[in-house]
Design a protein around this motif. Structure first.
Motif, PDB file in Angstrom:
ATOM      1  N   GLY A 205      32.211  59.906  75.201  1.00  0.00           N
ATOM      2  CA  GLY A 205      31.707  58.645  75.721  1.00  0.00           C
ATOM      3  C   GLY A 205      32.541  57.516  75.162  1.00  0.00           C
ATOM      4  O   GLY A 205      33.109  57.610  74.072  1.00  0.00           O
ATOM      5  N   GLU A 240      26.487  47.843  76.808  1.00  0.00           N
ATOM      6  CA  GLU A 240      26.250  48.222  78.204  1.00  0.00           C
ATOM      7  C   GLU A 240      27.478  48.834  78.853  1.00  0.00           C
ATOM      8  O   GLU A 240      27.366  49.516  79.877  1.00  0.00           O
ATOM      9  CB  GLU A 240      25.795  46.997  79.004  1.00  0.00           C
ATOM     10  N   SER A 241      28.657  48.590  78.269  1.00  0.00           N
ATOM     11  CA  SER A 241      29.879  49.138  78.871  1.00  0.00           C
ATOM     12  C   SER A 241      30.120  50.587  78.464  1.00  0.00           C
ATOM     13  O   SER A 241      30.980  51.249  79.040  1.00  0.00           O
ATOM     14  CB  SER A 241      31.093  48.285  78.452  1.00  0.00           C
ATOM     15  N   HIS A 243      29.668  54.477  78.354  1.00  0.00           N
ATOM     16  CA  HIS A 243      29.191  55.437  79.346  1.00  0.00           C
ATOM     17  C   HIS A 243      29.791  56.806  79.036  1.00  0.00           C
ATOM     18  O   HIS A 243      30.723  56.928  78.245  1.00  0.00           O
ATOM     19  CB  HIS A 243      29.590  54.988  80.763  1.00  0.00           C
ATOM     20  N   HIS A 245      31.110  60.662  80.684  1.00  0.00           N
ATOM     21  CA  HIS A 245      31.623  61.324  81.875  1.00  0.00           C
ATOM     22  C   HIS A 245      31.188  62.788  81.877  1.00  0.00           C
ATOM     23  O   HIS A 245      31.019  63.398  80.826  1.00  0.00           O
ATOM     24  CB  HIS A 245      33.157  61.255  81.913  1.00  0.00           C
TER      25      HIS A 245
END
Length: 387
Positions: A205, A240-241, A243, A245
């Motif tokens: 992440g 919030e950025s 993430h 995969h």
């Protein structure tokens, strides 16, 4: 009383020779007792943590490596599992499944990626601050906090556990939000984070600057490049950025701590991992550690024999030193005899001197053993870490 006074006066007059004899005798007495105490403390700590852990699920391979890594945070690294195994245990209804990710360090302390269930299972409570709640937050064991002088509001940076483990690893500056109360276990020397934070460190992440459309033209396809800056610290502004995969079920865990409600559920769960084709195994840590302690006990018997031989040789050396000392005092003893001292008086003087030396050596040896006892837990932790 006069005999003891004369013996003491002789010891004080030959203070350096007497000090060497006292030190030698004290070490002969203290070393075996100290080794015994440290080994006993290590065995108790190993056994207590293993007994408190019902089951461990991990990749097939060395059961000892799995237990040492998952329970004592050693650098023995078994093959990883996937989060799908964690979900499978939960779905079976046979046990609670607590994932453990043990690959990284921060300031020479293991970074344990897990969930809040781990803290509850181990009975770990915060002495300062709070538990981790979001990405990038860390809770320190009491020993780590004391060693580094850190507390809530401070930060520390992650690192690979060894120099050959650099691929895909991103140093992450983590915010300390809490310090755990001392537990007297390996948890005191660890850094705890949410397992997703461990995945961020592993590069699974990440967070980075916004990807903008090519040339800024409306409707144009976005294009990422090497110039995009990846964040190395998670803040309220950029969280919030971040993430992930891929499929969450494929994300790695080092081991799974399984907590069944009763013996029947534990037996059923263990039975599901008997098939070697699965590539996974369920082990009872208590049994693995018992086997290890059995081997240690065999080694300890050989060590006891070696220490006994060394102690015997040392005592012979001390006896020889006393004998030579008496030989050097022959003129002194003949003078005392000519002055009217009986041979029995001279013998009492010698015996009184030896008794005083042995008494002082005994007191010094007891002090060494007591000092070693006060450091037994710390030494036991070091011995376990070095195992």
């Amino acid at each position: 009383m006069s005999t003891l006074y004369l013996a003491w006066a002789h010891i004080v007059w030959h203070r350096w020779r007497s000090a060497v004899l006292v030190a030698a005798i004290a070490l002969v007495l203290a070393v075996p007792a100290t080794i015994e105490r440290l080994l006993t403390a290590s065995e108790e700590r190993l056994a207590a943590r293993a007994e408190a852990t019902p089951l461990l699920v991990g990749a097939r391979g060395s059961r000892l490596d799995l237990v040492m890594n998952a329970l004592y945070f050693s650098e023995d690294r078994p093959d990883p599992l996937s989060m799908a195994e964690v979900e499978a245990i939960w779905d079976s209804g046979l046990a609670e499944a607590i994932p453990l990710h043990l690959r990284f360090q921060a300031e020479a302390a293991p970074v344990v990626g897990t969930t809040l269930d781990y803290l509850s299972f181990r009975g770990l409570k915060t002495g300062e601050g709070r538990v981790f709640a979001t990405l990038g937050e860390a809770v320190l064991g009491a020993g780590v906090a004391r060693r580094l002088g850190l507390g809530p509001g401070d930060s520390l940076t992650s690192a690979p556990s060894n120099l050959f483990d650099l691929a895909g690893v991103y140093p992450l500056k983590m915010t300390v939000v809490g310090v755990l109360e001392p537990s007297g276990t390996q948890d005191d020397d660890a850094v705890f984070v949410d397992i997703k934070t461990a995945w961020v460190i592993a590069g699974i992440g990440h967070g980075h600057d916004d990807v903008v459309a090519e040339d800024g033209e409306p409707g144009a396809a976005p294009r990422a490049s090497a110039a995009i800056r990846q964040y190395q610290e998670i803040t309220p502004e950029n969280v919030e950025s971040f993430h992930f995969h891929g499929d969450l079920a494929a994300y790695p865990v080092s081991a799974i701590l399984a907590v069944p409600p009763d013996a029947r559920a534990a037996m059923i769960l263990r039975g599901r991992y008997l098939d070697a084709e699965l590539g996974t195994q369920a082990v009872v840590p208590d049994r693995v550690i018992s086997e290890l302690l059995g081997r240690i006990f065999q080694i300890k018997r050989s060590l006891d024999a070696a220490v006994g031989l060394v102690a015997l040789a040392a005592l012979v050396g001390v006896g020889l030193a006393v004998f030579l000392s008496l030989q050097l005092r022959q003129r002194e003893m003949r003078t005392a005899f000519r002055l009217g001292c009986r041979r029995s008086m001279i013998a009492r003087l010698v015996l009184a001197e030896i008794a005083l030396l042995l008494s002082m050596a005994g007191v010094l040896a007891a002090g060494i053993v007591l000092a070693a006892g006060s450091l037994a837990d710390q030494a036991a932790g070091w011995l376990i870490g070095a195992a």
